[in-house]
Design an enzyme around this catalytic site. Structure first.
Site, mmCIF file in Angstrom:
data_model
loop_
_atom_site.group_PDB
_atom_site.id
_atom_site.type_symbol
_atom_site.label_atom_id
_atom_site.label_comp_id
_atom_site.label_asym_id
_atom_site.label_seq_id
_atom_site.Cartn_x
_atom_site.Cartn_y
_atom_site.Cartn_z
ATOM 1 N N SER A 140 0.869 -1.181 0.000
ATOM 2 C CA SER A 140 0.000 0.000 0.000
ATOM 3 C C SER A 140 0.903 1.228 0.000
ATOM 4 C CB SER A 140 -0.854 -0.005 1.279
ATOM 5 O OG SER A 140 -1.437 1.256 1.495
ATOM 6 N N TYR A 153 -1.508 -0.756 10.512
ATOM 7 C CA TYR A 153 -1.697 -1.067 9.084
ATOM 8 C C TYR A 153 -0.492 -0.574 8.273
ATOM 9 C CZ TYR A 153 -3.661 -1.307 4.400
ATOM 10 O OH TYR A 153 -3.863 -1.594 3.072
HETATM 11 N N1 LIG Z 1 -8.693 -0.617 -0.749
HETATM 12 C C1 LIG Z 1 -7.654 0.122 -0.474
HETATM 13 O O1 LIG Z 1 -7.768 1.351 -0.282
HETATM 14 C C2 LIG Z 1 -6.278 -0.488 -0.432
HETATM 15 C C3 LIG Z 1 -5.185 0.360 -0.682
HETATM 16 C C4 LIG Z 1 -3.909 -0.179 -0.668
HETATM 17 C C5 LIG Z 1 -3.720 -1.509 -0.412
HETATM 18 N N2 LIG Z 1 -4.798 -2.327 -0.150
HETATM 19 C C6 LIG Z 1 -4.535 -3.740 0.133
HETATM 20 O O2 LIG Z 1 -4.998 -4.496 -0.967
HETATM 21 C C7 LIG Z 1 -5.402 -5.797 -0.531
HETATM 22 C C8 LIG Z 1 -6.795 -6.082 -1.044
HETATM 23 O O3 LIG Z 1 -7.679 -5.165 -0.434
HETATM 24 P P1 LIG Z 1 -9.079 -4.747 -1.056
HETATM 25 O O4 LIG Z 1 -9.093 -3.280 -1.126
HETATM 26 O O5 LIG Z 1 -9.340 -5.531 -2.259
HETATM 27 O O6 LIG Z 1 -10.035 -5.158 0.142
HETATM 28 P P2 LIG Z 1 -11.271 -6.180 0.245
HETATM 29 O O7 LIG Z 1 -12.206 -5.967 -0.874
HETATM 30 O O8 LIG Z 1 -11.758 -6.010 1.631
HETATM 31 O O9 LIG Z 1 -10.584 -7.607 0.058
HETATM 32 C C9 LIG Z 1 -9.823 -8.201 1.066
HETATM 33 C C10 LIG Z 1 -9.701 -9.673 0.767
HETATM 34 O O10 LIG Z 1 -8.911 -10.291 1.804
HETATM 35 C C11 LIG Z 1 -9.554 -11.473 2.217
HETATM 36 N N3 LIG Z 1 -9.235 -11.795 3.601
HETATM 37 C C12 LIG Z 1 -9.296 -10.960 4.681
HETATM 38 N N4 LIG Z 1 -9.025 -11.654 5.794
HETATM 39 C C13 LIG Z 1 -8.785 -12.946 5.418
HETATM 40 C C14 LIG Z 1 -8.468 -14.132 6.124
HETATM 41 N N5 LIG Z 1 -8.369 -14.160 7.473
HETATM 42 N N6 LIG Z 1 -8.305 -15.277 5.429
HETATM 43 C C15 LIG Z 1 -8.433 -15.282 4.077
HETATM 44 N N7 LIG Z 1 -8.725 -14.190 3.354
HETATM 45 C C16 LIG Z 1 -8.899 -13.026 4.025
HETATM 46 C C17 LIG Z 1 -11.058 -11.169 2.050
HETATM 47 O O11 LIG Z 1 -11.796 -12.378 1.895
HETATM 48 P P3 LIG Z 1 -12.815 -13.006 2.980
HETATM 49 O O12 LIG Z 1 -13.375 -11.874 3.791
HETATM 50 O O13 LIG Z 1 -13.821 -13.714 2.126
HETATM 51 O O14 LIG Z 1 -11.964 -13.940 3.769
HETATM 52 C C18 LIG Z 1 -11.045 -10.387 0.749
HETATM 53 O O15 LIG Z 1 -11.089 -11.263 -0.343
HETATM 54 C C19 LIG Z 1 -5.247 -5.792 0.983
HETATM 55 O O16 LIG Z 1 -4.019 -6.375 1.319
HETATM 56 C C20 LIG Z 1 -5.251 -4.322 1.328
HETATM 57 O O17 LIG Z 1 -4.550 -4.076 2.521
HETATM 58 C C21 LIG Z 1 -6.074 -1.835 -0.170
#
Ligand SMILES: NC(=O)c1ccc[n+]([C@@H]2O[C@H](COP(=O)([O-])OP(=O)(O)OC[C@H]3O[C@@H](n4cnc5c(N)ncnc54)[C@H](OP(=O)(O)O)[C@@H]3O)[C@@H](O)[C@H]2O)c1
Length: 255
Positions: A140, A153
Site C-alpha cells: 500500500s 496497518y
Molecule cells: N482498498 C484500499 O484502499 C487499499 C489500498 C492499498 C492496499 N490495499 C490492500 O490491498 C489488498 C486487497 O484489499 P481490497 O481493497 O481488495 O479489500 P477487500 O475488498 O476487503 O478484500 C480483502 C480480501 O482479503 C480477504 N481476507 C481478509 N481476511 C482474510 C483471512 N483471514 N483469510 C483469508 N482471506 C482473508 C477477504 O476475503 P474473505 O473476507 O472472504 O476472507 C477479501 O477477499 C489488501 O491487502 C489491502 O490491505 C487496499
C-alpha cells in the site's frame, strides 16, 4: 499426481483487488490453465468461478489467520505439485484508529493477515513457482511512511514492501519477479472493515482509485519485472515526498 501446468494462485479473491486480479489474469493470460482462489467466503469464490469460464478453478475456502488452514494449503500443494506462474497475495485488511482505542485482537490481526499469512503463503508456494513466474504482493502507499491513526496497518505494509523487494533480489537467479503493489485509497469493501472505529479522512475519500485500473497497472508492472507498482500521479508524488522529506514533518502534515 504429476505436475499441473500454468496455475495462478490468488489470495483475497472473494472481493476487491484480489477478485479483480483473477478476472484480469484470466483475460490477459490465456496460458493460465488453472486458478486457485483463496478467501474465507466460499459463496463469493463460487460467484467468481462463474466469471473464469473455460479455466479449471480450485476453490480454497481458507482462513489465512489459522495455521491449520495454511497447513491445508501446504498439503494441497504437496499433493498437486502445481506449476505456479503467478502468485497474488491480496488477502489483507486495515482498521483506522489510534492503537490505544482499538482492541488488541484487531491490531494483531492486521499483522497476522497482512504480514504473517502473506509470508507463509509466499514461503509455501515458492518451491512451485516456475522460471519467469511472478509474485505480486499487495502492499500500500501506507508503506511509504509511518501513519498516526493507521499505525499498525501502515507498519504492516512497510513490512510487505521491504520483504517483497528483498525477496525479489533473492529470486533474480531463479528468474522470478516480485512486485509490491502500493496504491493509495482504492474503492473496495476494504473500507467496510477499515471504518470499524473511525471514518476515513475526506482527502482519502476524494482520491479513491478504481480497483480495475490499479490491478491493470500492477499486472503491467509485474510483466515488466518492476519491483514496485504505484498507480496514479498523486501516489507517485506522495512516494517521492515521503522519500525525501523527514518522516516527522510528513507525519505532522498528514496528521
Ligand atoms: N482498498 C484500499 O484502499 C487499499 C489500498 C492499498 C492496499 N490495499 C490492500 O490491498 C489488498 C486487497 O484489499 P481490497 O481493497 O481488495 O479489500 P477487500 O475488498 O476487503 O478484500 C480483502 C480480501 O482479503 C480477504 N481476507 C481478509 N481476511 C482474510 C483471512 N483471514 N483469510 C483469508 N482471506 C482473508 C477477504 O476475503 P474473505 O473476507 O472472504 O476472507 C477479501 O477477499 C489488501 O491487502 C489491502 O490491505 C487496499
Amino acid at each position: 499426481m504429476g505436475k499441473k501446468g500454468n496455475v495462478a494462485i490468488i489470495t483475497g479473491a472473494s472481493s476487491g483487488m484480489g477478485r479483480e486480479f483473477a478476472i484480469q489474469i484470466a483475460q490477459f493470460y490465456p496460458s493460465i490453465q488453472e486458478f486457485w482462489i483463496i478467501a474465507r467466503r466460499k459463496e463469493r469464490l463460487e460467484e467468481l468461478q462463474e466469471k473464469l469460464l473455460g479455466r479449471r478453478v480450485k476453490i480454497l475456502a481458507l482462513d489465512l489467520g489459522r495455521q491449520e488452514d495454511i497447513d491445508a494449503l501446504k498439503q494441497t500443494l504437496e499433493e498437486e505439485k502445481p506449476h505456479v506462474r503467478i502468485l497474488v497475495n491480496a488477502a489483507g485488511f486495515g482498521m483506522i484508529g489510534r492503537v490505544g482505542k482499538m482492541q488488541e485482537k484487531d491490531c494483531t490481526g492486521m499483522v497476522d493477515i497482512n504480514c504473517r499469512a502473506l509470508t507463509a503463503v509466499t514461503h509455501i508456494v515458492l518451491p512451485y513457482i516456475t522460471k519467469k513466474g511472478q509474485i505480486i504482493q499487495m502492499a500500500s502507499s501506507a508503506a511509504f511512511m509511518p501513519q498516526p491513526g493507521f499505525a499498525v496497518y501502515a507498519a504492516s505494509k512497510s513490512y510487505v514492501l521491504s520483504f517483497s523487494r528483498a525477496l525479489g533480489c533473492e529470486l533474480k537467479g531463479r528468474d522470478i519477479s516480485v512486485t509490491a503493489v502500493c496504491p493509495g485509497p482504492v474503492k473496495t469493501e476494504f473500507f467496510d472493515i477499515a471504518e470499524t472505529y473511525e471514518a476515513v479522512r475526506l482527502y482519502k475519500k476524494l482520491t479513491m482509485a478504481k480497483a480495475d485500473k490499479v490491478v491493470y497497472q500492477a499486472l503491467v508492472d509485474a510483466k515488466h519485472g518492476r519491483s514496485v507498482s504505484v498507480y496514479g500521479p498523486l501516489m507517485k508524488g506522495f512516494r517521492v515526498l515521503a522519500k525525501f522529506l523527514p518522516a516527522d514533518f510528513m507525519m505532522m502534515f498528514v496528521h
